[in-house]
Design a protein around this motif. Structure first.
Motif, PDB file in Angstrom:
ATOM      1  N   PHE A 198      -6.243  33.302   8.039  1.00 34.57           N
ATOM      2  CA  PHE A 198      -7.449  33.161   8.841  1.00 34.57           C
ATOM      3  C   PHE A 198      -7.240  32.103   9.927  1.00 34.57           C
ATOM      4  O   PHE A 198      -6.355  31.252   9.821  1.00 34.57           O
ATOM      5  CB  PHE A 198      -8.640  32.734   7.974  1.00 34.57           C
ATOM      6  CG  PHE A 198      -8.978  33.681   6.867  1.00 34.57           C
ATOM      7  CD1 PHE A 198      -9.851  34.744   7.066  1.00 34.57           C
ATOM      8  CD2 PHE A 198      -8.423  33.516   5.600  1.00 34.57           C
ATOM      9  CE1 PHE A 198     -10.164  35.621   6.038  1.00 34.57           C
ATOM     10  CE2 PHE A 198      -8.729  34.381   4.556  1.00 34.57           C
ATOM     11  CZ  PHE A 198      -9.601  35.436   4.777  1.00 34.57           C
ATOM     12  N   ALA A 199      -8.085  32.154  10.954  1.00 41.01           N
ATOM     13  CA  ALA A 199      -8.105  31.124  11.987  1.00 41.01           C
ATOM     14  C   ALA A 199      -9.248  30.164  11.677  1.00 41.01           C
ATOM     15  O   ALA A 199     -10.339  30.601  11.297  1.00 41.01           O
ATOM     16  CB  ALA A 199      -8.307  31.747  13.370  1.00 41.01           C
ATOM     17  N   VAL A 200      -9.005  28.874  11.816  1.00 40.87           N
ATOM     18  CA  VAL A 200     -10.040  27.865  11.574  1.00 40.87           C
ATOM     19  C   VAL A 200     -10.910  27.750  12.829  1.00 40.87           C
ATOM     20  O   VAL A 200     -10.397  27.513  13.927  1.00 40.87           O
ATOM     21  CB  VAL A 200      -9.415  26.500  11.233  1.00 40.87           C
ATOM     22  CG1 VAL A 200     -10.504  25.430  11.088  1.00 40.87           C
ATOM     23  CG2 VAL A 200      -8.599  26.592   9.944  1.00 40.87           C
ATOM     24  N   LEU A 201     -12.230  27.923  12.671  1.00 39.77           N
ATOM     25  CA  LEU A 201     -13.157  27.880  13.796  1.00 39.77           C
ATOM     26  C   LEU A 201     -13.987  26.596  13.834  1.00 39.77           C
ATOM     27  O   LEU A 201     -14.612  26.300  14.848  1.00 39.77           O
ATOM     28  CB  LEU A 201     -14.108  29.089  13.748  1.00 39.77           C
ATOM     29  CG  LEU A 201     -13.456  30.474  13.683  1.00 39.77           C
ATOM     30  CD1 LEU A 201     -14.517  31.549  13.696  1.00 39.77           C
ATOM     31  CD2 LEU A 201     -12.470  30.672  14.824  1.00 39.77           C
ATOM     32  N   GLY A 202     -14.011  25.859  12.734  1.00 44.33           N
ATOM     33  CA  GLY A 202     -14.807  24.629  12.683  1.00 44.33           C
ATOM     34  C   GLY A 202     -15.453  24.465  11.331  1.00 44.33           C
ATOM     35  O   GLY A 202     -14.984  25.010  10.325  1.00 44.33           O
ATOM     36  N   LEU A 203     -16.538  23.696  11.282  1.00 43.16           N
ATOM     37  CA  LEU A 203     -17.276  23.466  10.045  1.00 43.16           C
ATOM     38  C   LEU A 203     -18.653  24.101  10.132  1.00 43.16           C
ATOM     39  O   LEU A 203     -19.273  24.144  11.193  1.00 43.16           O
ATOM     40  CB  LEU A 203     -17.430  21.969   9.770  1.00 43.16           C
ATOM     41  CG  LEU A 203     -16.173  21.204   9.337  1.00 43.16           C
ATOM     42  CD1 LEU A 203     -16.496  19.725   9.162  1.00 43.16           C
ATOM     43  CD2 LEU A 203     -15.585  21.767   8.058  1.00 43.16           C
ATOM     44  N   GLU A 204     -19.140  24.589   9.010  1.00 40.49           N
ATOM     45  CA  GLU A 204     -20.488  25.138   8.885  1.00 40.49           C
ATOM     46  C   GLU A 204     -21.078  24.574   7.599  1.00 40.49           C
ATOM     47  O   GLU A 204     -20.901  25.141   6.528  1.00 40.49           O
ATOM     48  CB  GLU A 204     -20.452  26.668   8.858  1.00 40.49           C
ATOM     49  CG  GLU A 204     -21.837  27.301   8.898  1.00 40.49           C
ATOM     50  CD  GLU A 204     -21.768  28.812   9.038  1.00 40.49           C
ATOM     51  OE1 GLU A 204     -22.465  29.494   8.256  1.00 40.49           O
ATOM     52  OE2 GLU A 204     -21.026  29.307   9.910  1.00 40.49           O
ATOM     53  N   GLY A 205     -21.741  23.434   7.726  1.00 41.94           N
ATOM     54  CA  GLY A 205     -22.218  22.735   6.535  1.00 41.94           C
ATOM     55  C   GLY A 205     -21.038  22.219   5.731  1.00 41.94           C
ATOM     56  O   GLY A 205     -20.165  21.529   6.257  1.00 41.94           O
ATOM     57  N   LYS A 206     -20.982  22.594   4.457  1.00 37.84           N
ATOM     58  CA  LYS A 206     -19.867  22.194   3.593  1.00 37.84           C
ATOM     59  C   LYS A 206     -18.728  23.209   3.620  1.00 37.84           C
ATOM     60  O   LYS A 206     -17.725  23.039   2.926  1.00 37.84           O
ATOM     61  CB  LYS A 206     -20.360  22.017   2.155  1.00 37.84           C
ATOM     62  CG  LYS A 206     -21.380  20.901   1.989  1.00 37.84           C
ATOM     63  CD  LYS A 206     -21.802  20.754   0.534  1.00 37.84           C
ATOM     64  CE  LYS A 206     -22.814  19.623   0.375  1.00 37.84           C
ATOM     65  NZ  LYS A 206     -23.226  19.461  -1.048  1.00 37.84           N
ATOM     66  N   PHE A 207     -18.887  24.262   4.423  1.00 37.99           N
ATOM     67  CA  PHE A 207     -17.879  25.316   4.498  1.00 37.99           C
ATOM     68  C   PHE A 207     -17.003  25.158   5.740  1.00 37.99           C
ATOM     69  O   PHE A 207     -17.449  24.649   6.767  1.00 37.99           O
ATOM     70  CB  PHE A 207     -18.535  26.699   4.543  1.00 37.99           C
ATOM     71  CG  PHE A 207     -19.235  27.099   3.279  1.00 37.99           C
ATOM     72  CD1 PHE A 207     -18.520  27.640   2.218  1.00 37.99           C
ATOM     73  CD2 PHE A 207     -20.606  26.929   3.142  1.00 37.99           C
ATOM     74  CE1 PHE A 207     -19.160  28.017   1.046  1.00 37.99           C
ATOM     75  CE2 PHE A 207     -21.255  27.303   1.988  1.00 37.99           C
ATOM     76  CZ  PHE A 207     -20.530  27.848   0.925  1.00 37.99           C
ATOM     77  N   VAL A 208     -15.767  25.617   5.613  1.00 38.59           N
ATOM     78  CA  VAL A 208     -14.874  25.713   6.767  1.00 38.59           C
ATOM     79  C   VAL A 208     -15.073  27.100   7.366  1.00 38.59           C
ATOM     80  O   VAL A 208     -14.869  28.108   6.682  1.00 38.59           O
ATOM     81  CB  VAL A 208     -13.396  25.517   6.356  1.00 38.59           C
ATOM     82  CG1 VAL A 208     -12.489  25.682   7.565  1.00 38.59           C
ATOM     83  CG2 VAL A 208     -13.196  24.148   5.718  1.00 38.59           C
ATOM     84  N   LYS A 209     -15.503  27.162   8.614  1.00 39.34           N
ATOM     85  CA  LYS A 209     -15.766  28.448   9.249  1.00 39.34           C
ATOM     86  C   LYS A 209     -14.454  29.099   9.658  1.00 39.34           C
ATOM     87  O   LYS A 209     -13.613  28.474  10.301  1.00 39.34           O
ATOM     88  CB  LYS A 209     -16.673  28.262  10.468  1.00 39.34           C
ATOM     89  CG  LYS A 209     -17.190  29.575  11.041  1.00 39.34           C
ATOM     90  CD  LYS A 209     -18.159  29.328  12.181  1.00 39.34           C
ATOM     91  CE  LYS A 209     -18.693  30.641  12.738  1.00 39.34           C
ATOM     92  NZ  LYS A 209     -19.615  30.432  13.879  1.00 39.34           N
ATOM     93  N   LEU A 210     -14.288  30.368   9.268  1.00 36.76           N
ATOM     94  CA  LEU A 210     -13.040  31.089   9.495  1.00 36.76           C
ATOM     95  C   LEU A 210     -13.254  32.341  10.338  1.00 36.76           C
ATOM     96  O   LEU A 210     -14.372  32.828  10.478  1.00 36.76           O
ATOM     97  CB  LEU A 210     -12.424  31.491   8.148  1.00 36.76           C
ATOM     98  CG  LEU A 210     -12.176  30.370   7.138  1.00 36.76           C
ATOM     99  CD1 LEU A 210     -11.777  30.963   5.794  1.00 36.76           C
ATOM    100  CD2 LEU A 210     -11.110  29.415   7.640  1.00 36.76           C
TER     101      LEU A 210
END
Length: 218
Positions: free
Chosen positions: A95-107
């Motif tokens: 996956f590509a890392v897109l940033g953070l979304e709360g406690k999740f890593v957005k992929l």
């Protein structure tokens, strides 16, 4: 657990002098695992994770010490299908890392591929005629695919005399609208030329404006 007499950093969560109550937290002073993860794997990085479960139109991915989340809109550059049709529980994917979304890593998955819209906009414009293959048919129209991977919608109202088209057919159409990075609208109808309208007006005595109104009503 801290040892007796060990100095530790704490955060005051609650202080009530009347009740002589003081609540402290060591955990709140520790680095957040998802924030540490994004430091090691900044936006744009490629990481591997295992699909853990589905959550509505998203999937939760196990990245080790943290969880990742990927939404349906980040699966592909084309029309997003169901998450279950692209990902399988238990499979390992990149996956590509897109940033953070709360406690999740957005992929994301589509971010690992070149955006086909960039190629499309360089090659096509409104008015171009192309021959495309039908990839799906619906009550409201059909989707046709360009070689670059972008899909265009041929509405039922723009099909003209080819209402019986089916998946796999090749149809010659004209691009009548382009919304960059969003949608392409197609038409299989014959294009009405300005000189034909003027000619019709000269023979019947109608003005150009009257003829245009007449054609719109039709």
């Amino acid at each position: 657990m801290p040892k007796k007499w060990e100095n530790v950093n704490v955060k005051v969560l609650e202080f009530n002098p009347k009740a002589q109550k003081l609540i402290l937290s060591i955990k709140e002073t520790l680095p957040k695992p998802w924030e540490e993860y994004i430091k090691k794997h900044p936006v744009g990085s490629k990481v591997k994770g295992i699909v853990q479960r589905f959550d509505k139109a998203s999937a939760i991915v196990d990245l080790g010490d943290v969880k990742g989340i990927i939404h349906r809109s980040d699966l592909s550059w084309g029309r997003p299908g169901r998450v279950e049709d692209v990902l399988k529980i238990g499979e390992e994917r990149e996956f590509a890392v897109l940033g953070l979304e709360g406690k999740f890593v957005k992929l994301g998955l589509k971010q690992l591929q070149e955006n086909p819209w960039e190629l499309f906009l360089k090659k096509y414009k409104v008015g171009d005629r192309v021959k495309l293959k039908v990839v799906s048919v619906h009550p409201f129209g059909a989707f046709l695919e360009f070689p670059e991977g972008v899909e265009g919608l041929l509405p039922f109202s723009e099909m003209g005399d080819i209402r019986d088209i089916k998946v796999g057919d090749e149809v010659e159409v004209r691009i009548i609208d382009i919304v960059p990075n969003s949608k392409v609208t197609l038409s299989a109808k014959e294009e009405t030329k300005a000189e034909d309208i003027v000619s019709e007006g000269g023979e019947s005595g109608f003005t150009l404006g009257e003829l245009l109104k007449k054609k719109i009503k039709l």
